[in-house]
Write a protein that holds these residues in place. Structure first.
Motif, short mmCIF file in Angstrom:
data_model
loop_
_atom_site.label_atom_id
_atom_site.label_comp_id
_atom_site.label_asym_id
_atom_site.label_seq_id
_atom_site.Cartn_x
_atom_site.Cartn_y
_atom_site.Cartn_z
N HIS A 103 0.83 -1.21 0.00
CA HIS A 103 0.00 0.00 0.00
C HIS A 103 0.86 1.26 0.00
O HIS A 103 0.50 2.25 -0.64
CB HIS A 103 -0.97 -0.01 1.18
N ALA A 104 1.99 1.21 0.66
CA ALA A 104 2.90 2.36 0.66
C ALA A 104 3.47 2.59 -0.74
O ALA A 104 3.52 3.72 -1.23
CB ALA A 104 4.02 2.16 1.66
N VAL A 105 3.88 1.52 -1.39
CA VAL A 105 4.43 1.63 -2.75
C VAL A 105 3.35 2.13 -3.71
O VAL A 105 3.60 2.99 -4.55
CB VAL A 105 5.01 0.27 -3.22
N ALA A 106 2.13 1.61 -3.55
CA ALA A 106 1.02 2.07 -4.40
C ALA A 106 0.79 3.56 -4.21
O ALA A 106 0.53 4.28 -5.18
CB ALA A 106 -0.25 1.28 -4.09
N GLY A 107 0.91 4.04 -2.99
CA GLY A 107 0.74 5.47 -2.72
C GLY A 107 1.80 6.30 -3.43
O GLY A 107 1.49 7.37 -3.97
N VAL A 108 3.03 5.83 -3.44
CA VAL A 108 4.11 6.55 -4.13
C VAL A 108 3.86 6.55 -5.63
O VAL A 108 4.06 7.56 -6.30
CB VAL A 108 5.49 5.93 -3.79
N ILE A 109 3.37 5.43 -6.16
CA ILE A 109 3.05 5.37 -7.59
C ILE A 109 1.94 6.37 -7.90
O ILE A 109 2.00 7.09 -8.91
CB ILE A 109 2.65 3.94 -8.00
N GLU A 110 0.92 6.45 -7.04
CA GLU A 110 -0.18 7.39 -7.27
C GLU A 110 0.29 8.84 -7.20
O GLU A 110 -0.17 9.69 -7.97
CB GLU A 110 -1.30 7.13 -6.27
N LEU A 111 1.19 9.14 -6.27
CA LEU A 111 1.74 10.50 -6.19
C LEU A 111 2.53 10.85 -7.44
O LEU A 111 2.46 11.97 -7.94
CB LEU A 111 2.64 10.63 -4.95
N THR A 112 3.28 9.88 -7.94
CA THR A 112 4.04 10.10 -9.18
C THR A 112 3.08 10.36 -10.34
O THR A 112 3.28 11.27 -11.14
CB THR A 112 4.94 8.89 -9.47
N ARG A 113 2.02 9.57 -10.42
CA ARG A 113 1.01 9.76 -11.46
C ARG A 113 0.41 11.15 -11.38
O ARG A 113 0.23 11.84 -12.39
CB ARG A 113 -0.10 8.70 -11.35
N ALA A 114 0.10 11.59 -10.19
CA ALA A 114 -0.49 12.92 -10.02
C ALA A 114 0.47 14.03 -10.44
O ALA A 114 0.05 15.07 -10.95
CB ALA A 114 -0.92 13.12 -8.56
N GLY A 115 1.75 13.81 -10.26
CA GLY A 115 2.74 14.80 -10.67
C GLY A 115 2.91 14.86 -12.18
O GLY A 115 3.10 15.92 -12.75
#
Length: 106
Positions: free
Chosen positions: A31-43
């Motif tokens: 879930h932590a890694v997924a969150g980082v992926i989502e933040l990257t996507r948002a950027g």
């Protein structure tokens, strides 16, 4: 939509799919890694989440990250946003982290 916008959207769609696939993993840090992926996507593509639909592509998180990086690498340095290189580096770093995590599994 320009070619650059299309490629940024494609990268964002692959990252959204990668985050979803990562959340399905049985690894504690998923879930932590997924969150980082989502933040990257948002950027990479702020506000593009409302447009996300099924995106054909690999059925693995690493495959999706490689597809996202390939889309970003196709954008010319002067055609993309000023922080394109930073986002490409972030995706490449996520690939490195997930490959190391996969190698460490028994």
């Amino acid at each position: 939509m320009t070619d650059t916008q299309t490629l940024l959207k494609r990268a964002a769609d692959h990252l959204t799919a990668a985050a979803c696939l990562t959340r399905c993993d049985d690894i504690p840090s998923s879930h932590a890694v997924a969150g980082v992926i989502e933040l990257t996507r948002a950027g990479i593509a702020p506000g593009a989440l409302e447009d996300v639909g099924p995106t054909p592509g690999p059925a693995s998180t690493l495959g999706r990250l490689h597809a996202a990086l390939a889309a970003l690498d196709t954008i010319g340095p002067l055609d993309g946003p000023p922080d394109l290189l930073a986002w490409s580096w972030q995706v490449a770093d996520l690939i490195r982290i997930l490959e190391a995590r996969k190698a460490a599994q028994p």
